[in-house]
Design a protein around this motif. Structure first.
Motif, PDB file in Angstrom:
ATOM      1  N   HIS A 155       0.822  -1.216   0.000  1.00  0.00           N
ATOM      2  CA  HIS A 155       0.000   0.000   0.000  1.00  0.00           C
ATOM      3  C   HIS A 155       0.856   1.265   0.000  1.00  0.00           C
ATOM      4  CE1 HIS A 155      -3.082  -2.907   0.925  1.00  0.00           C
ATOM      5  NE2 HIS A 155      -2.574  -3.145   2.117  1.00  0.00           N
ATOM      6  N   LEU A 156       1.874   1.302   0.851  1.00  0.00           N
ATOM      7  CA  LEU A 156       2.765   2.446   0.977  1.00  0.00           C
ATOM      8  C   LEU A 156       4.209   1.967   0.984  1.00  0.00           C
ATOM      9  CD1 LEU A 156       0.932   4.417   3.847  1.00  0.00           C
ATOM     10  CD2 LEU A 156       0.971   5.022   1.416  1.00  0.00           C
ATOM     11  N   PRO A 157       5.138   2.759   0.431  1.00  0.00           N
ATOM     12  CA  PRO A 157       4.932   4.128  -0.072  1.00  0.00           C
ATOM     13  C   PRO A 157       4.196   4.221  -1.417  1.00  0.00           C
ATOM     14  CG  PRO A 157       7.202   3.451  -0.394  1.00  0.00           C
ATOM     15  CD  PRO A 157       6.556   2.360   0.412  1.00  0.00           C
ATOM     16  N   ASP A 171     -10.102  -9.349  -9.222  1.00  0.00           N
ATOM     17  CA  ASP A 171     -11.090  -8.599  -9.994  1.00  0.00           C
ATOM     18  C   ASP A 171     -11.179  -7.170  -9.449  1.00  0.00           C
ATOM     19  OD1 ASP A 171     -13.086  -8.462  -7.883  1.00  0.00           O
ATOM     20  OD2 ASP A 171     -13.564 -10.546  -8.326  1.00  0.00           O
ATOM     21  N   ASP A 172     -11.769  -6.282 -10.224  1.00  0.00           N
ATOM     22  CA  ASP A 172     -11.765  -4.857  -9.894  1.00  0.00           C
ATOM     23  C   ASP A 172     -12.487  -4.563  -8.587  1.00  0.00           C
ATOM     24  OD1 ASP A 172     -10.304  -4.303 -12.153  1.00  0.00           O
ATOM     25  OD2 ASP A 172     -12.042  -3.700 -13.366  1.00  0.00           O
ATOM     26  N   ASP A 173     -13.587  -5.262  -8.329  1.00  0.00           N
ATOM     27  CA  ASP A 173     -14.317  -5.034  -7.082  1.00  0.00           C
ATOM     28  C   ASP A 173     -13.458  -5.392  -5.870  1.00  0.00           C
ATOM     29  OD1 ASP A 173     -16.539  -4.118  -8.399  1.00  0.00           O
ATOM     30  OD2 ASP A 173     -17.610  -6.038  -8.334  1.00  0.00           O
ATOM     31  N   TYR A 174     -12.703  -6.482  -5.973  1.00  0.00           N
ATOM     32  CA  TYR A 174     -11.828  -6.910  -4.874  1.00  0.00           C
ATOM     33  C   TYR A 174     -10.706  -5.894  -4.673  1.00  0.00           C
ATOM     34  CZ  TYR A 174      -9.296 -10.310  -1.932  1.00  0.00           C
ATOM     35  OH  TYR A 174      -8.661 -10.952  -0.900  1.00  0.00           O
ATOM     36  N   ARG A 175     -10.137  -5.387  -5.755  1.00  0.00           N
ATOM     37  CA  ARG A 175      -9.086  -4.361  -5.640  1.00  0.00           C
ATOM     38  C   ARG A 175      -9.624  -3.125  -4.918  1.00  0.00           C
ATOM     39  NH1 ARG A 175      -4.986  -5.993  -9.449  1.00  0.00           N
ATOM     40  NH2 ARG A 175      -5.956  -7.218 -11.121  1.00  0.00           N
ATOM     41  N   ARG A 176     -10.788  -2.654  -5.341  1.00  0.00           N
ATOM     42  CA  ARG A 176     -11.358  -1.453  -4.719  1.00  0.00           C
ATOM     43  C   ARG A 176     -11.638  -1.679  -3.234  1.00  0.00           C
ATOM     44  NH1 ARG A 176     -13.903  -0.741  -9.897  1.00  0.00           N
ATOM     45  NH2 ARG A 176     -15.632  -2.086  -9.285  1.00  0.00           N
ATOM     46  N   LEU A 177     -12.165  -2.851  -2.920  1.00  0.00           N
ATOM     47  CA  LEU A 177     -12.481  -3.158  -1.532  1.00  0.00           C
ATOM     48  C   LEU A 177     -11.213  -3.230  -0.683  1.00  0.00           C
ATOM     49  CD1 LEU A 177     -14.645  -3.955   0.573  1.00  0.00           C
ATOM     50  CD2 LEU A 177     -14.234  -6.344  -0.103  1.00  0.00           C
ATOM     51  N   MET A 178     -10.175  -3.863  -1.188  1.00  0.00           N
ATOM     52  CA  MET A 178      -8.932  -3.993  -0.428  1.00  0.00           C
ATOM     53  C   MET A 178      -8.270  -2.629  -0.222  1.00  0.00           C
ATOM     54  SD  MET A 178      -8.564  -7.045   0.642  1.00  0.00           S
ATOM     55  CE  MET A 178      -6.837  -7.272   1.057  1.00  0.00           C
ATOM     56  N   LYS A 179      -8.382  -1.747  -1.201  1.00  0.00           N
ATOM     57  CA  LYS A 179      -7.840  -0.396  -1.037  1.00  0.00           C
ATOM     58  C   LYS A 179      -8.591   0.344   0.067  1.00  0.00           C
ATOM     59  CE  LYS A 179      -6.634   2.084  -4.631  1.00  0.00           C
ATOM     60  NZ  LYS A 179      -6.627   2.746  -5.963  1.00  0.00           N
ATOM     61  N   ARG A 180      -9.905   0.197   0.097  1.00  0.00           N
ATOM     62  CA  ARG A 180     -10.694   0.841   1.145  1.00  0.00           C
ATOM     63  C   ARG A 180     -10.354   0.256   2.514  1.00  0.00           C
ATOM     64  NH1 ARG A 180     -17.350   0.673   1.843  1.00  0.00           N
ATOM     65  NH2 ARG A 180     -17.379   1.718   3.874  1.00  0.00           N
ATOM     66  N   PHE A 181     -10.266  -1.057   2.595  1.00  0.00           N
ATOM     67  CA  PHE A 181      -9.944  -1.738   3.852  1.00  0.00           C
ATOM     68  C   PHE A 181      -8.567  -1.308   4.345  1.00  0.00           C
ATOM     69  CE2 PHE A 181      -8.963  -5.964   6.061  1.00  0.00           C
ATOM     70  CZ  PHE A 181      -9.684  -5.633   7.190  1.00  0.00           C
ATOM     71  N   ALA A 182      -7.598  -1.233   3.431  1.00  0.00           N
ATOM     72  CA  ALA A 182      -6.239  -0.832   3.801  1.00  0.00           C
ATOM     73  C   ALA A 182      -6.212   0.588   4.347  1.00  0.00           C
ATOM     74  CB  ALA A 182      -5.306  -0.953   2.601  1.00  0.00           C
ATOM     75  N   ALA A 183      -6.987   1.489   3.743  1.00  0.00           N
ATOM     76  CA  ALA A 183      -7.026   2.874   4.219  1.00  0.00           C
ATOM     77  C   ALA A 183      -7.565   2.933   5.651  1.00  0.00           C
ATOM     78  CB  ALA A 183      -7.879   3.722   3.284  1.00  0.00           C
ATOM     79  N   ALA A 218      -2.693  -2.718  -8.357  1.00  0.00           N
ATOM     80  CA  ALA A 218      -3.102  -2.771  -9.767  1.00  0.00           C
ATOM     81  C   ALA A 218      -2.274  -3.783 -10.553  1.00  0.00           C
ATOM     82  CB  ALA A 218      -2.975  -1.389 -10.400  1.00  0.00           C
ATOM     83  N   ASP A 219      -1.105  -4.150 -10.022  1.00  0.00           N
ATOM     84  CA  ASP A 219      -0.201  -5.050 -10.741  1.00  0.00           C
ATOM     85  C   ASP A 219      -0.377  -6.515 -10.356  1.00  0.00           C
ATOM     86  OD1 ASP A 219       0.960  -2.760 -11.875  1.00  0.00           O
ATOM     87  OD2 ASP A 219       2.310  -2.530 -10.158  1.00  0.00           O
ATOM     88  N   ILE A 220      -1.188  -6.788  -9.345  1.00  0.00           N
ATOM     89  CA  ILE A 220      -1.353  -8.167  -8.886  1.00  0.00           C
ATOM     90  C   ILE A 220      -2.345  -8.876  -9.800  1.00  0.00           C
ATOM     91  CG2 ILE A 220      -2.108  -9.639  -6.984  1.00  0.00           C
ATOM     92  CD1 ILE A 220      -1.215  -7.441  -5.098  1.00  0.00           C
ATOM     93  N   PRO A 221      -1.935  -9.961 -10.411  1.00  0.00           N
ATOM     94  CA  PRO A 221      -2.831 -10.664 -11.337  1.00  0.00           C
ATOM     95  C   PRO A 221      -3.963 -11.372 -10.609  1.00  0.00           C
ATOM     96  CG  PRO A 221      -0.810 -11.913 -11.031  1.00  0.00           C
ATOM     97  CD  PRO A 221      -0.610 -10.609 -10.311  1.00  0.00           C
ATOM     98  N   ASP A 222      -5.009 -11.661 -11.359  1.00  0.00           N
ATOM     99  CA  ASP A 222      -6.106 -12.509 -10.886  1.00  0.00           C
ATOM    100  C   ASP A 222      -7.009 -11.869  -9.836  1.00  0.00           C
ATOM    101  OD1 ASP A 222      -5.095 -14.548 -12.533  1.00  0.00           O
ATOM    102  OD2 ASP A 222      -3.741 -15.222 -10.951  1.00  0.00           O
TER     103      ASP A 222
END
Length: 321
Positions: free
Chosen positions: A99-101, A112-124, A106-110
């Motif tokens: 997540h940081l720095p 899906d977009d919904d999972y990426r968005r959710l993990m970004k929110r969870f990480a924040a 976005a580079d992790i394969p496999d």
């Protein structure tokens, strides 16, 4: 069999009322005597946590399960032939998100977009929680607010923050292979969202392995080696492990809020008592990590001693050449 202790569980909603002193006392005791604690009412919505759990388990089933079954078959076959080799393996399926720095999600394969968005929110939300917890630790230690987060940010101004997403599937031979071998964590403060149905996480306390109880919507917190150094040993990182289970697939989402790679870590001057002196060395976090990755599943004390020896040999040197 794991020993029975009263594992520290802290209701963070109590920090906003008359029971704050008692809650802060429980937090202090957990940091000084356990190096682990579990928090409830931590501010992350249960809806987000439920969705993270669902998507994480779906992702394992859809993408990672077959790969793991192939690994597992080979591991068991090789382990039966070579027990020592099996002792150096972990019964887990993992992937890492930075997540940081800078984020690499976005580079992790496999994913899906919904999972990426959710993990970004969870990480924040976890990042905010980690910094809140660090300020609570500062309060208990008598350090100025923000001391620990500032120490973690280093010259570049950012911590290192990432998440290890793990699954621990059923293991037919837990006598042969561990879920995850015993170790301390190298970094700062670790926030774990774990399965509430399948256990297996244990910590070492007073020479006995103690179960970390699975609890719905809780976050398990443990302290890493860097907090032991900064607190001059007042708080300590603790050995922990995951015991492979014959039933159930355990989910583990561990987020590591660590110093930036360029951060210089040393005991806080306010925590160095004149009689006891400085008990820990001064080093750059990136250099500590280089040593840690080679000796992760070993005792932490030789790592500290290695940097102490370098300080003695070259007093002005704070990093491995």
């Amino acid at each position: 069999m794991a020993a029975t202790f009263s594992f520290p569980i802290i209701d963070m909603s109590l920090l906003d009322g008359e029971e704050r002193p008692a809650a802060m006392g429980l937090l202090r005791d957990a940091c000084e005597n356990w190096g682990f604690f579990e928090i409830l009412n931590h501010g992350i919505s249960t809806e987000v946590m439920d969705e993270v759990e669902k998507m994480t388990k779906d992702h394992y089933k859809r993408v990672r399960e077959q790969r793991f079954l192939e690994f597992a078959s080979k591991t068991l076959k090789d382990g039966c032939d070579d027990v020592k080799k099996a002792e150096q393996l972990d019964w887990e399926s993992t992937f890492f998100v930075r997540h940081l720095p800078e984020s690499n999600i976005a580079d992790i394969p496999d994913l899906d977009d919904d999972y990426r968005r959710l993990m970004k929110r969870f990480a924040a939300e976890l990042e905010t929680l980690a910094e809140r917890l660090l300020d609570l630790l500062c309060e208990n230690l008598g350090l100025e607010k923000g001391y620990l987060t500032k120490a973690f940010r280093g010259p570049a101004g950012a911590p290192t923050f990432g998440t290890k997403v793990s699954s621990y599937p059923p293991c037919p031979r837990p006598d042969l292979v561990k879920g995850l071998r015993a170790h301390t964590d190298a970094g700062g403060i670790i926030l774990l969202f774990q399965d509430d149905r399948v256990g297996g996480l244990q910590l070492l306390k007073d020479g006995e392995w103690v179960d970390v109880p699975p609890m719905r919507h809780s976050i398990v917190v443990n302290l890493g080696d860097q907090l032991e150094v900064i607190t001059n040993g007042r708080y300590k990182s603790v050995m922990h492990r995951v015991v492979a289970q014959t039933d159930g697939n355990r989910m583990s989402i561990a987020s590591f809020y660590n110093p930036g790679s360029d951060a210089v870590i040393s005991p806080a001057p306010a925590l160095v008592k004149e009689k006891a002196g400085v008990a820990y060395p001064r080093f750059v976090f990136e250099d500590y990590m280089k040593l840690y990755v080679r000796h992760k599943f070993e005792a932490k004390e030789p790592r500290f001693e290695a940097f102490k020896a370098m300080e003695t040999e070259t007093p002005n040197r704070i990093a491995i050449a």
